[in-house]
Design a protein around this motif. Sequence first.
Motif, PDB file in Angstrom:
ATOM      1  N   PRO A 120       0.832  -1.214   0.000  1.00 51.23           N
ATOM      2  CA  PRO A 120       0.000   0.000   0.000  1.00 51.23           C
ATOM      3  C   PRO A 120       0.863   1.260   0.000  1.00 51.23           C
ATOM      4  O   PRO A 120       2.041   1.226   0.348  1.00 51.23           O
ATOM      5  CB  PRO A 120      -0.800  -0.106   1.314  1.00 51.23           C
ATOM      6  CG  PRO A 120      -0.667  -1.510   1.755  1.00 51.23           C
ATOM      7  CD  PRO A 120       0.634  -2.009   1.218  1.00 51.23           C
ATOM      8  N   SER A 121       0.256   2.374  -0.371  1.00 47.77           N
ATOM      9  CA  SER A 121       0.958   3.654  -0.305  1.00 47.77           C
ATOM     10  C   SER A 121      -0.055   4.791  -0.298  1.00 47.77           C
ATOM     11  O   SER A 121      -1.267   4.567  -0.334  1.00 47.77           O
ATOM     12  CB  SER A 121       1.918   3.811  -1.488  1.00 47.77           C
ATOM     13  OG  SER A 121       2.815   4.895  -1.258  1.00 47.77           O
ATOM     14  N   LEU A 122       0.472   5.999  -0.237  1.00 49.56           N
ATOM     15  CA  LEU A 122      -0.346   7.215  -0.289  1.00 49.56           C
ATOM     16  C   LEU A 122      -0.159   7.878  -1.649  1.00 49.56           C
ATOM     17  O   LEU A 122       0.962   7.993  -2.145  1.00 49.56           O
ATOM     18  CB  LEU A 122       0.088   8.190   0.812  1.00 49.56           C
ATOM     19  CG  LEU A 122      -0.613   8.078   2.163  1.00 49.56           C
ATOM     20  CD1 LEU A 122       0.158   8.878   3.201  1.00 49.56           C
ATOM     21  CD2 LEU A 122      -2.046   8.570   2.076  1.00 49.56           C
ATOM     22  N   TYR A 123      -1.277   8.323  -2.220  1.00 53.76           N
ATOM     23  CA  TYR A 123      -1.239   8.895  -3.557  1.00 53.76           C
ATOM     24  C   TYR A 123      -1.995  10.220  -3.617  1.00 53.76           C
ATOM     25  O   TYR A 123      -3.051  10.367  -2.997  1.00 53.76           O
ATOM     26  CB  TYR A 123      -1.870   7.928  -4.564  1.00 53.76           C
ATOM     27  CG  TYR A 123      -1.233   6.569  -4.602  1.00 53.76           C
ATOM     28  CD1 TYR A 123      -0.168   6.300  -5.446  1.00 53.76           C
ATOM     29  CD2 TYR A 123      -1.689   5.550  -3.759  1.00 53.76           C
ATOM     30  CE1 TYR A 123       0.431   5.042  -5.474  1.00 53.76           C
ATOM     31  CE2 TYR A 123      -1.104   4.293  -3.770  1.00 53.76           C
ATOM     32  CZ  TYR A 123      -0.042   4.042  -4.630  1.00 53.76           C
ATOM     33  OH  TYR A 123       0.544   2.797  -4.643  1.00 53.76           O
ATOM     34  N   LYS A 124      -1.453  11.156  -4.380  1.00 55.19           N
ATOM     35  CA  LYS A 124      -2.171  12.393  -4.698  1.00 55.19           C
ATOM     36  C   LYS A 124      -2.938  12.182  -5.990  1.00 55.19           C
ATOM     37  O   LYS A 124      -2.402  11.614  -6.941  1.00 55.19           O
ATOM     38  CB  LYS A 124      -1.198  13.565  -4.881  1.00 55.19           C
ATOM     39  CG  LYS A 124      -0.478  14.004  -3.632  1.00 55.19           C
ATOM     40  CD  LYS A 124       0.272  15.310  -3.873  1.00 55.19           C
ATOM     41  CE  LYS A 124       1.344  15.166  -4.932  1.00 55.19           C
ATOM     42  NZ  LYS A 124       2.153  16.401  -5.086  1.00 55.19           N
ATOM     43  N   VAL A 136      -2.760   9.263 -10.622  1.00 50.93           N
ATOM     44  CA  VAL A 136      -2.368   9.516  -9.234  1.00 50.93           C
ATOM     45  C   VAL A 136      -0.855   9.432  -9.130  1.00 50.93           C
ATOM     46  O   VAL A 136      -0.195   8.803  -9.964  1.00 50.93           O
ATOM     47  CB  VAL A 136      -3.023   8.504  -8.256  1.00 50.93           C
ATOM     48  CG1 VAL A 136      -4.540   8.543  -8.388  1.00 50.93           C
ATOM     49  CG2 VAL A 136      -2.504   7.088  -8.483  1.00 50.93           C
ATOM     50  N   GLN A 137      -0.312  10.062  -8.096  1.00 48.49           N
ATOM     51  CA  GLN A 137       1.142  10.087  -7.908  1.00 48.49           C
ATOM     52  C   GLN A 137       1.500   9.616  -6.508  1.00 48.49           C
ATOM     53  O   GLN A 137       0.967  10.123  -5.510  1.00 48.49           O
ATOM     54  CB  GLN A 137       1.678  11.502  -8.119  1.00 48.49           C
ATOM     55  CG  GLN A 137       3.197  11.601  -8.008  1.00 48.49           C
ATOM     56  CD  GLN A 137       3.696  13.007  -8.263  1.00 48.49           C
ATOM     57  OE1 GLN A 137       3.128  13.973  -7.771  1.00 48.49           O
ATOM     58  NE2 GLN A 137       4.761  13.133  -9.048  1.00 48.49           N
ATOM     59  N   ASP A 138       2.373   8.627  -6.427  1.00 44.71           N
ATOM     60  CA  ASP A 138       2.878   8.163  -5.136  1.00 44.71           C
ATOM     61  C   ASP A 138       3.643   9.305  -4.474  1.00 44.71           C
ATOM     62  O   ASP A 138       4.539   9.893  -5.086  1.00 44.71           O
ATOM     63  CB  ASP A 138       3.801   6.960  -5.350  1.00 44.71           C
ATOM     64  CG  ASP A 138       4.225   6.296  -4.044  1.00 44.71           C
ATOM     65  OD1 ASP A 138       4.836   6.990  -3.197  1.00 44.71           O
ATOM     66  OD2 ASP A 138       3.965   5.104  -3.869  1.00 44.71           O
ATOM     67  N   LYS A 143       6.139   8.458  -8.512  1.00 41.80           N
ATOM     68  CA  LYS A 143       5.763   7.710  -9.716  1.00 41.80           C
ATOM     69  C   LYS A 143       4.288   7.934 -10.013  1.00 41.80           C
ATOM     70  O   LYS A 143       3.458   7.987  -9.106  1.00 41.80           O
ATOM     71  CB  LYS A 143       6.035   6.216  -9.524  1.00 41.80           C
ATOM     72  CG  LYS A 143       5.747   5.381 -10.761  1.00 41.80           C
ATOM     73  CD  LYS A 143       6.110   3.919 -10.546  1.00 41.80           C
ATOM     74  CE  LYS A 143       5.786   3.095 -11.783  1.00 41.80           C
ATOM     75  NZ  LYS A 143       6.151   1.659 -11.608  1.00 41.80           N
ATOM     76  N   LEU A 144       3.963   8.080 -11.302  1.00 42.67           N
ATOM     77  CA  LEU A 144       2.587   8.323 -11.733  1.00 42.67           C
ATOM     78  C   LEU A 144       1.933   7.013 -12.173  1.00 42.67           C
ATOM     79  O   LEU A 144       2.582   6.149 -12.787  1.00 42.67           O
ATOM     80  CB  LEU A 144       2.555   9.316 -12.888  1.00 42.67           C
ATOM     81  CG  LEU A 144       3.032  10.742 -12.571  1.00 42.67           C
ATOM     82  CD1 LEU A 144       3.143  11.546 -13.857  1.00 42.67           C
ATOM     83  CD2 LEU A 144       2.078  11.423 -11.587  1.00 42.67           C
ATOM     84  N   TYR A 145       0.647   6.868 -11.865  1.00 40.94           N
ATOM     85  CA  TYR A 145      -0.115   5.694 -12.256  1.00 40.94           C
ATOM     86  C   TYR A 145      -1.451   6.131 -12.853  1.00 40.94           C
ATOM     87  O   TYR A 145      -2.103   7.042 -12.326  1.00 40.94           O
ATOM     88  CB  TYR A 145      -0.418   4.799 -11.045  1.00 40.94           C
ATOM     89  CG  TYR A 145       0.795   4.248 -10.339  1.00 40.94           C
ATOM     90  CD1 TYR A 145       1.275   2.979 -10.640  1.00 40.94           C
ATOM     91  CD2 TYR A 145       1.451   4.987  -9.357  1.00 40.94           C
ATOM     92  CE1 TYR A 145       2.387   2.457  -9.982  1.00 40.94           C
ATOM     93  CE2 TYR A 145       2.560   4.475  -8.694  1.00 40.94           C
ATOM     94  CZ  TYR A 145       3.020   3.213  -9.007  1.00 40.94           C
ATOM     95  OH  TYR A 145       4.110   2.703  -8.357  1.00 40.94           O
ATOM     96  N   ASP A 146      -1.856   5.488 -13.931  1.00 43.91           N
ATOM     97  CA  ASP A 146      -3.219   5.652 -14.435  1.00 43.91           C
ATOM     98  C   ASP A 146      -4.079   4.597 -13.755  1.00 43.91           C
ATOM     99  O   ASP A 146      -3.776   3.390 -13.847  1.00 43.91           O
ATOM    100  CB  ASP A 146      -3.268   5.484 -15.953  1.00 43.91           C
ATOM    101  CG  ASP A 146      -2.768   6.713 -16.692  1.00 43.91           C
ATOM    102  OD1 ASP A 146      -2.733   7.804 -16.068  1.00 43.91           O
ATOM    103  OD2 ASP A 146      -2.407   6.601 -17.869  1.00 43.91           O
TER     104      ASP A 146
END
Length: 337
Positions: A120-124, A136-138, A143-146
């Motif tokens: 798990p992590s926190l994302y903006k 979102v970005q960790d 790192k960016l994720y779609d």
Amino acid sequence: MSMIGRNDPCYCGSGKKYKKCCIHKEEQTREVSFHQEGLIKFALENYQQDLAARTSSYVKKYPVGKDQEQTYANIAVCWEVFCSEIRDSQTPVELYVEKVKNTVKPEVADILSGWTTTVPSLYKVVEQKTGFIFTVQDIWTEKLYDVTINAAEKPKTNSALLGTLVSNGSTYEFYVGYVEMPLSELPPLKEAIEKLYPSLEAKEIFKIHFPAVLQLSLIDISEGIPETEADPSSATMEKSAAESVEKDEKYTAVTELVKANAETEVVEEAEKLWSEYITESKPAIRKEEIYAAALDYLVSKDIRGIASTQAETARKYGVSPASLSSRYREMKEHLSV
């Protein structure tokens, strides 16, 4: 949209025929989605008692408000599936992938194998690219994720999300769910997490100590971290009494805020609902303004039929629409309005 034919040009604009392009990605995504469901089914069928016992112990060790306990349990179980060793020093996801890897296509096996290192992590939330795709970005790795989010209530672009991302072959998805919070709460939460385990990197904290991190995300850090279970000494009893008085004061403060800001026709109904809600759920109040805004919006929209938006109501109480939305959904579900 009409159904696209296998020999038609692919909708992605590549110039290739559909059968030579995105049809394979879609088939792969569907197969991976099948295994997302298969994983949780496998974990519950084989280890439900163990998972339930562990989750119960975490809820006791890292207490949150009564109204947040179900959210805590759901997200904690997700973490256990990916990070908690349950048999032969293996996690449920490792056991599941080992079980199915020889029955799937190599490319699907590769995706499933990637799940075994998921933490798990926190994302903006950076942007909403389409109706269902968010970037979102960790907050640690940047790192960016779609991410595909199919829930009816979508996250706001000024929010942060705590959860476990898994690849579905084309984008990512939050497994089971996520905790949404206003972006303004992210800096103090990040600082609190780092102070709690200063010698560890973020990934290690989330892998090993996620139950404590989850508690931090569901309480008001400015009010301090709730203590774990302790002996009922006189000092503890005195502290509990003081906390009880403080809780009652916060409950009263919510109705006073509604009286000061809501329409007259809303106030009386709001007081009745609030009394029912606090009796049943005994919420640990983080910010009175968020509860007051959610209560005002709930009565106005769902009971009185007054035209109102979350943004307008949130502005009236000086809170974010994301905070109001999250609390409103919880209150509505609890009160069956």
